[in-house]
Design a protein around this motif. Structure first.
Motif, mmCIF file in Angstrom:
data_model
loop_
_atom_site.group_PDB
_atom_site.id
_atom_site.type_symbol
_atom_site.label_atom_id
_atom_site.label_comp_id
_atom_site.label_asym_id
_atom_site.label_seq_id
_atom_site.Cartn_x
_atom_site.Cartn_y
_atom_site.Cartn_z
ATOM 1 N N ALA A 1 0.953 -1.215 0.067
ATOM 2 C CA ALA A 1 -0.091 0.052 -0.009
ATOM 3 C C ALA A 1 1.054 1.240 -0.039
ATOM 4 C CB ALA A 1 -0.884 0.137 1.266
ATOM 5 N N LEU A 2 2.159 1.087 0.571
ATOM 6 C CA LEU A 2 2.826 2.210 0.830
ATOM 7 C C LEU A 2 3.552 2.800 -0.716
ATOM 8 C CD1 LEU A 2 4.322 4.521 2.422
ATOM 9 C CD2 LEU A 2 5.979 2.951 2.935
ATOM 10 N N HIS B 1 -4.567 -2.979 -2.990
ATOM 11 C CA HIS B 1 -3.623 -2.986 -1.803
ATOM 12 C C HIS B 1 -4.369 -2.753 -0.462
ATOM 13 C CE1 HIS B 1 -0.623 -4.046 -4.578
ATOM 14 N NE2 HIS B 1 -0.182 -2.855 -4.972
ATOM 15 N N TRP B 2 -5.041 -1.470 -0.539
ATOM 16 C CA TRP B 2 -5.823 -1.348 0.542
ATOM 17 C C TRP B 2 -6.816 -1.952 0.936
ATOM 18 C CZ3 TRP B 2 -3.645 2.437 3.399
ATOM 19 C CH2 TRP B 2 -2.763 3.249 2.980
ATOM 20 N N ALA B 3 -7.588 -2.554 -0.051
ATOM 21 C CA ALA B 3 -8.764 -3.483 0.130
ATOM 22 C C ALA B 3 -8.415 -4.922 0.992
ATOM 23 C CB ALA B 3 -9.397 -4.022 -1.091
ATOM 24 N N ARG B 4 -7.119 -5.419 0.593
ATOM 25 C CA ARG B 4 -6.518 -6.383 1.062
ATOM 26 C C ARG B 4 -5.989 -6.179 2.365
ATOM 27 N NH1 ARG B 4 -5.346 -10.649 -2.163
ATOM 28 N NH2 ARG B 4 -5.326 -10.596 -4.352
ATOM 29 N N LEU B 5 -5.501 -4.894 2.684
ATOM 30 C CA LEU B 5 -5.064 -4.656 4.070
ATOM 31 C C LEU B 5 -6.278 -4.325 4.936
ATOM 32 C CD1 LEU B 5 -2.319 -3.595 5.763
ATOM 33 C CD2 LEU B 5 -2.979 -1.418 4.888
ATOM 34 N N GLY B 6 -7.342 -4.115 4.634
ATOM 35 C CA GLY B 6 -8.436 -3.892 5.217
ATOM 36 C C GLY B 6 -8.961 -5.148 5.618
ATOM 37 N N LEU B 7 -9.102 -6.319 4.738
ATOM 38 C CA LEU B 7 -9.409 -7.507 4.988
ATOM 39 C C LEU B 7 -8.655 -8.160 6.111
ATOM 40 C CD1 LEU B 7 -10.290 -8.820 1.499
ATOM 41 C CD2 LEU B 7 -12.064 -8.245 3.141
ATOM 42 N N ALA B 8 -7.417 -7.819 5.922
ATOM 43 C CA ALA B 8 -6.465 -8.444 7.041
ATOM 44 C C ALA B 8 -6.850 -7.650 8.418
ATOM 45 C CB ALA B 8 -4.896 -8.293 6.724
ATOM 46 N N TYR B 9 -6.875 -6.728 8.467
ATOM 47 C CA TYR B 9 -7.246 -5.894 9.732
ATOM 48 C C TYR B 9 -8.601 -6.359 10.188
ATOM 49 C CZ TYR B 9 -3.084 -2.654 9.979
ATOM 50 O OH TYR B 9 -2.069 -1.993 10.085
ATOM 51 N N LYS B 10 -9.386 -6.571 9.298
ATOM 52 C CA LYS B 10 -10.939 -6.932 9.792
ATOM 53 C C LYS B 10 -10.855 -8.519 10.316
ATOM 54 C CE LYS B 10 -15.371 -7.389 7.731
ATOM 55 N NZ LYS B 10 -15.576 -8.806 7.079
#
Length: 337
Positions: free
Chosen positions: A80-81, A89-98
């Motif tokens: 994402a960076l 990238h942001w969607a995958r990061l959101g799914l991981a945090y969720k």
């Protein structure tokens, strides 16, 4: 997780958060289409059963599914960076945090993805569910409901969005809306899908005006489990007034699944006896019924936040069968590090 990996995750997450706030001011919005074909092609049974029975059984949380997800945060945050205008990238990061129940971080990631891909129904549904979990309430927040309506307007075949809207409407006794959403969901379900029976059951209840969907063998006020929580003797006197006591109920063997029920108490209540009832479910679509096996976690949160953090103290009991006379003992003694 080892210290070096933890530090790397923390650094990457902080940099990603900074990119979330700063980069939109420095660059024009990107255009690339979000690649969500895989997510949209997930079998329908998986999508709906996610809310009905939870996620697939997970193995040891330190080395299994949860450990793998935490380890992946380094790569996901780095992606994402490096490509801050890439919504995937942001969607995958959101799914991981969720998945890790870090809902604030998940919300930020999903909002960034939606900034890049407006009116993407997959992202709207995931953000809506994140807002629901973060609220700690059994009903959808207003923003979440609006996002879901937009999502199913954009994509009338978004099964998860239709399911969440239907169950939320049913839980609010808005039977007319529940019928609309659940009928639409049935219309896009494959004829052979096993979940059609469950959707049909809730649709029948909405048509009959029965309101909140409680199973026939469990009323909302019936205690299905009594949890007796105590603090280990060696920890006496180490709990201050800012600490909160949480009792979490999850499907047995699924530590990464969202909780079926959560209760919050003051720490001075210890030792405490907590009655878990059918009405304590986090969302109307979840079920607490006789014979279901659950894992019970009692956690003293030093910050008062429901999310686990270093320094919190907890105890667990696994595979407890629910029933009117069911009881279990949980002793809080394990400090998280």
């Amino acid at each position: 997780m080892s210290d070096p990996v933890f530090v790397a995750v923390l650094l990457a997450a902080c940099l990603a958060a900074a990119a979330f706030a700063v980069i939109p001011l420095l660059r024009q919005r990107g255009g690339g289409a979000l690649i969500v074909a895989i997510a949209l092609a997930i079998p329908l049974a998986t999508i709906v059963l996610y809310r009905l029975v939870g996620t697939p059984a997970a193995i040891d949380p330190d080395t299994g599914q949860i450990g793998d997800i935490r380890a992946s945060l380094v790569d996901l945050s780095g992606d994402a960076l490096r490509e801050p205008d890439n919504a995937e990238h942001w969607a995958r990061l959101g799914l991981a945090y969720k998945s890790l129940e870090e809902f604030d971080s998940a919300e930020h990631a999903f909002r960034r993805a939606l900034f890049l891909e407006e009116h993407n129904d997959f992202l709207q549904v995931e953000l809506s569910e994140t807002l629901l979990y973060a609220s700690g309430q059994p009903r959808l927040p207003d923003e979440a409901r609006s996002l879901l309506i937009d999502a199913v307007t954009t994509n009338p075949a978004n099964q998860k969005g239709l399911w969440l809207l239907g169950i939320d409407a049913l839980g609010r006794d808005d039977n007319d809306s529940a019928v609309v959403w659940l009928e639409q969901l049935l219309s896009v379900l494959p004829e052979q899908a096993e979940v059609r029976a469950s959707v049909g059951e809730y649709l029948a209840r909405a048509r009959a005006g029965r309101g909140n969907p409680m199973p026939d063998n469990a009323s909302a006020d019936e205690a299905l489990l009594t949890v007796n929580v105590s603090l280990a003797d060696e920890l006496a006197g180490q709990v201050d007034s800012m600490t909160a006591l949480y009792v979490f109920i999850r499907p047995a063997g699924q530590p990464a699944a969202p909780p079926l029920a959560v209760r919050r108490l003051a720490p001075d209540a210890l030792p405490a006896s907590v009655a878990i009832r059918a009405s304590d479910t986090m969302t109307a679509g979840d079920r607490l019924v006789d014979g279901t096996r659950v894992d019970v976690t009692a956690r003293l949160s030093l910050s008062g936040d429901a999310r686990p953090a270093v320094g919190d103290i907890q105890g667990q009991t696994r595979s407890v069968e629910l029933g009117p006379a069911a009881t279990t003992e949980v002793t809080i003694r394990e400090r998280l590090d």
